[in-house]
Design a protein around this motif. Structure first.
Motif, PDB file in Angstrom:
ATOM      1  N   ALA A  70       0.839  -1.152   0.145  1.00 19.26           N
ATOM      2  CA  ALA A  70       0.017   0.022  -0.094  1.00 19.26           C
ATOM      3  C   ALA A  70       0.961   1.129   0.001  1.00 19.26           C
ATOM      4  O   ALA A  70       0.583   2.351   0.649  1.00 19.26           O
ATOM      5  N   MET A  71       2.140   1.476  -0.915  1.00 24.53           N
ATOM      6  CA  MET A  71       2.812   2.528  -0.754  1.00 24.53           C
ATOM      7  C   MET A  71       2.151   3.596  -1.266  1.00 24.53           C
ATOM      8  O   MET A  71       1.400   3.681  -1.972  1.00 24.53           O
ATOM      9  N   GLY A  72       2.505   4.731  -0.573  1.00 28.68           N
ATOM     10  CA  GLY A  72       2.091   6.008  -0.617  1.00 28.68           C
ATOM     11  C   GLY A  72       2.878   6.855  -1.946  1.00 28.68           C
ATOM     12  O   GLY A  72       3.282   6.181  -2.830  1.00 28.68           O
ATOM     13  N   THR A  73       3.236   8.172  -1.688  1.00 34.33           N
ATOM     14  CA  THR A  73       3.878   9.032  -2.744  1.00 34.33           C
ATOM     15  C   THR A  73       5.293   9.588  -1.791  1.00 34.33           C
ATOM     16  O   THR A  73       4.866  10.123  -0.785  1.00 34.33           O
ATOM     17  N   LEU A  74       6.335   9.415  -2.250  1.00 34.72           N
ATOM     18  CA  LEU A  74       7.484  10.037  -1.946  1.00 34.72           C
ATOM     19  C   LEU A  74       8.075  11.221  -2.744  1.00 34.72           C
ATOM     20  O   LEU A  74       7.950  11.097  -4.115  1.00 34.72           O
ATOM     21  N   GLU A  75       8.070  12.324  -2.505  1.00 34.98           N
ATOM     22  CA  GLU A  75       8.882  13.396  -3.239  1.00 34.98           C
ATOM     23  C   GLU A  75       9.931  14.338  -2.556  1.00 34.98           C
ATOM     24  O   GLU A  75      10.025  14.178  -1.296  1.00 34.98           O
ATOM     25  N   VAL A  76      10.325  14.910  -3.237  1.00 35.89           N
ATOM     26  CA  VAL A  76      11.571  15.837  -2.812  1.00 35.89           C
ATOM     27  C   VAL A  76      11.114  17.308  -3.529  1.00 35.89           C
ATOM     28  O   VAL A  76      10.677  17.428  -4.287  1.00 35.89           O
ATOM     29  N   ILE A  77      11.091  18.162  -2.491  1.00 35.72           N
ATOM     30  CA  ILE A  77      10.435  19.538  -2.586  1.00 35.72           C
ATOM     31  C   ILE A  77      11.336  20.495  -2.309  1.00 35.72           C
ATOM     32  O   ILE A  77      12.005  20.350  -1.351  1.00 35.72           O
ATOM     33  N   THR A  78      11.383  21.513  -3.008  1.00 32.72           N
ATOM     34  CA  THR A  78      12.385  22.851  -2.900  1.00 32.72           C
ATOM     35  C   THR A  78      11.662  23.570  -1.746  1.00 32.72           C
ATOM     36  O   THR A  78      10.490  23.687  -1.579  1.00 32.72           O
ATOM     37  N   GLN A  79      12.649  24.331  -1.160  1.00 36.13           N
ATOM     38  CA  GLN A  79      12.083  25.653  -0.304  1.00 36.13           C
ATOM     39  C   GLN A  79      11.174  26.328  -0.787  1.00 36.13           C
ATOM     40  O   GLN A  79      10.278  27.012  -0.214  1.00 36.13           O
ATOM     41  N   GLU A  80      11.286  26.578  -2.086  1.00 35.06           N
ATOM     42  CA  GLU A  80      10.192  27.509  -2.916  1.00 35.06           C
ATOM     43  C   GLU A  80       8.717  26.598  -3.073  1.00 35.06           C
ATOM     44  O   GLU A  80       7.767  27.163  -3.549  1.00 35.06           O
ATOM     45  N   GLY A  81       8.819  25.293  -2.768  1.00 37.30           N
ATOM     46  CA  GLY A  81       7.435  24.418  -2.449  1.00 37.30           C
ATOM     47  C   GLY A  81       7.288  23.782  -3.911  1.00 37.30           C
ATOM     48  O   GLY A  81       6.358  23.261  -4.232  1.00 37.30           O
TER      49      GLY A  81
END
Length: 142
Positions: A70-81
């Motif tokens: 049931a894996m979800g979502t992994l993200e890399v997000i910048t300081q700016e969003g």
């Protein structure tokens, strides 16, 4: 509410949710314990301090594991969003390596868990943060 990642060595408490050890067979990693946490958001930030004098973070090299029914979502997000990378769903039990262009003063990992405890994610085994000045590369601490 946003939840924290847990620093760990060895296997996670939940069965069938990842490799038995850290990246390369040993060492620490961070993970999200999703038991009783379905659909929750976990964040882990890097403040960019090691790269500040060189103009910010240009790229990151990291390893991750997304194994579970049931894996979800992994993200890399910048300081700016801005989301500069994302992965959703079961990617198998092994650690996977990724390089992501960040181009920001700082960044964070965001994970939105799946629907059951079998959505524990392991990351980031962060290997390198490169600054905009190529001569400045650092192994970060999160």
């Amino acid at each position: 509410a946003t939840l924290s990642w847990t620093r760990k060595q060895g296997s996670t408490p939940s069965s069938s949710t990842g490799p038995p050890n850290g990246f390369g067979g040993s060492g620490h990693y961070y993970f999200c314990e999703t038991s009783s946490q379905s659909g929750k958001v976990f964040t882990l930030a890097y403040d960019g301090s090691a790269c500040a004098s060189a103009g910010g973070v240009s790229s990151i090299d990291f390893a991750y594991s997304m194994y579970g029914a049931a894996m979800g979502t992994l993200e890399v997000i910048t300081q700016e969003g801005t989301s500069v990378w994302s992965m959703t769903g079961d990617q198998g039990q092994d650690w996977l390596r990724k390089t992501v262009i960040v181009s920001s003063a700082s960044f964070y990992f965001k994970y939105k868990s799946g629907s059951t405890y079998k959505s524990d994610v392991r990351a980031p085994s962060l290997e390198r943060v490169a600054s905009r000045a190529l001569s400045s590369r650092a192994r970060p601490s999160l």
